[in-house]
Design a protein around this motif. Structure first.
Motif, short mmCIF file in Angstrom:
data_model
loop_
_atom_site.label_atom_id
_atom_site.label_comp_id
_atom_site.label_asym_id
_atom_site.label_seq_id
_atom_site.Cartn_x
_atom_site.Cartn_y
_atom_site.Cartn_z
N ASP A 244 -10.73 96.73 -9.64
CA ASP A 244 -11.71 96.92 -8.58
C ASP A 244 -11.62 95.77 -7.58
O ASP A 244 -11.44 94.62 -7.96
CB ASP A 244 -13.13 96.95 -9.15
N VAL A 245 -11.79 96.13 -6.32
CA VAL A 245 -11.79 95.12 -5.27
C VAL A 245 -13.08 94.31 -5.36
O VAL A 245 -14.16 94.86 -5.47
CB VAL A 245 -11.66 95.76 -3.88
N GLN A 246 -12.92 93.01 -5.32
CA GLN A 246 -14.08 92.12 -5.32
C GLN A 246 -13.93 91.10 -4.20
O GLN A 246 -12.85 90.56 -3.98
CB GLN A 246 -14.23 91.41 -6.66
N LEU A 247 -15.04 90.86 -3.51
CA LEU A 247 -15.07 89.91 -2.41
C LEU A 247 -16.28 89.02 -2.59
O LEU A 247 -17.37 89.50 -2.89
CB LEU A 247 -15.16 90.63 -1.07
N GLN A 248 -16.09 87.74 -2.38
CA GLN A 248 -17.21 86.81 -2.51
C GLN A 248 -17.10 85.76 -1.43
O GLN A 248 -16.17 84.96 -1.42
CB GLN A 248 -17.21 86.15 -3.88
N ALA A 249 -18.07 85.76 -0.54
CA ALA A 249 -18.10 84.76 0.54
C ALA A 249 -18.90 83.55 0.11
O ALA A 249 -19.91 83.67 -0.59
CB ALA A 249 -18.71 85.37 1.80
N SER A 250 -18.47 82.38 0.55
CA SER A 250 -19.18 81.15 0.23
C SER A 250 -18.94 80.13 1.34
O SER A 250 -18.11 80.35 2.22
CB SER A 250 -18.71 80.59 -1.11
N GLY A 251 -19.66 79.04 1.29
CA GLY A 251 -19.45 77.96 2.24
C GLY A 251 -20.47 77.85 3.33
O GLY A 251 -20.40 76.95 4.18
N GLY A 252 -21.43 78.76 3.36
CA GLY A 252 -22.45 78.68 4.39
C GLY A 252 -23.36 77.49 4.18
O GLY A 252 -23.30 76.80 3.15
N GLY A 253 -24.20 77.24 5.14
CA GLY A 253 -25.14 76.13 5.05
C GLY A 253 -25.82 75.87 6.36
O GLY A 253 -25.77 76.71 7.27
N SER A 254 -26.45 74.72 6.45
CA SER A 254 -27.17 74.34 7.66
C SER A 254 -26.48 73.15 8.31
O SER A 254 -26.19 72.16 7.64
CB SER A 254 -28.62 73.96 7.33
N VAL A 255 -26.21 73.27 9.59
CA VAL A 255 -25.56 72.19 10.34
C VAL A 255 -26.24 72.06 11.70
O VAL A 255 -26.93 72.97 12.15
CB VAL A 255 -24.06 72.44 10.56
N GLN A 256 -26.02 70.92 12.31
CA GLN A 256 -26.51 70.74 13.67
C GLN A 256 -25.49 71.25 14.66
O GLN A 256 -24.30 71.38 14.35
CB GLN A 256 -26.79 69.25 13.92
N ALA A 257 -25.97 71.56 15.84
CA ALA A 257 -25.08 72.04 16.90
C ALA A 257 -23.93 71.06 17.11
O ALA A 257 -24.14 69.84 17.10
CB ALA A 257 -25.86 72.23 18.19
N GLY A 258 -22.75 71.61 17.27
CA GLY A 258 -21.56 70.78 17.43
C GLY A 258 -20.83 70.53 16.13
O GLY A 258 -19.69 70.04 16.13
N GLY A 259 -21.48 70.85 15.02
CA GLY A 259 -20.88 70.63 13.71
C GLY A 259 -19.90 71.72 13.31
O GLY A 259 -19.64 72.66 14.08
N SER A 260 -19.38 71.59 12.10
CA SER A 260 -18.38 72.53 11.59
C SER A 260 -18.75 73.01 10.20
O SER A 260 -19.44 72.31 9.45
CB SER A 260 -17.01 71.85 11.53
N LEU A 261 -18.28 74.18 9.88
CA LEU A 261 -18.39 74.73 8.54
C LEU A 261 -17.11 75.48 8.23
O LEU A 261 -16.47 76.03 9.14
CB LEU A 261 -19.57 75.68 8.41
N ARG A 262 -16.78 75.51 6.96
CA ARG A 262 -15.61 76.28 6.52
C ARG A 262 -16.08 77.29 5.48
O ARG A 262 -16.53 76.93 4.40
CB ARG A 262 -14.56 75.36 5.92
#
Length: 126
Positions: A1-19
């Motif tokens: 079965d196909v499984q997908l799991q997203a992660s890495g979100g969070g809270s940042v200030q404007a101008g910041g980065s997330l992966r």
């Protein structure tokens, strides 16, 4: 079965980065992984996608230059690097899969997804 799991979100200030990372498994055919987002009261917005068959990448015009999609075949993950984040980037981000998808299929951003992973919240404060 196909499984997908997203992660890495969070809270940042404007101008910041997330992966963000999408762990994808269970495929028996060529596929594409799509990142999209949905903010409260707004329509779903396709951001970027990558094809498993040849690594072709596609971006929504508004995302070019700030977001970069990449895949790690050894780890079966697809990452979305998001830079110069803005408050309007606040949304739940999802990874999804289109199956089958391969060479000659066109742009994966034009397709409806077949499998959807759990979303991850991204909040950008000003």
């Amino acid at each position: 079965d196909v499984q997908l799991q997203a992660s890495g979100g969070g809270s940042v200030q404007a101008g910041g980065s997330l992966r963000l990372s999408c762990a994808a498994s269970g495929f028996t055919d060529d596929y594409a992984i799509v990142w999209f987002r949905q903010a409260p009261g707004k329509e779903r917005e396709g951001l970027s996608c990558v094809s498993s068959s040849d690594g072709s990448t596609y971006y929504a015009e508004s995302m070019k230059g700030r977001f970069t999609i990449s895949r790690d075949n050894a780890k079966n993950t697809v990452a979305l690097q998001m830079n110069s984040l803005k408050p309007e980037d606040t949304a739940v981000y999802y990874c999804a899969a289109i199956v089958p998808f391969g060479v000659g299929f066109g742009t994966c951003l034009d397709y409806e997804y077949d499998f959807l992973g759990q979303g991850t919240q991204v909040t950008v404060s000003s």
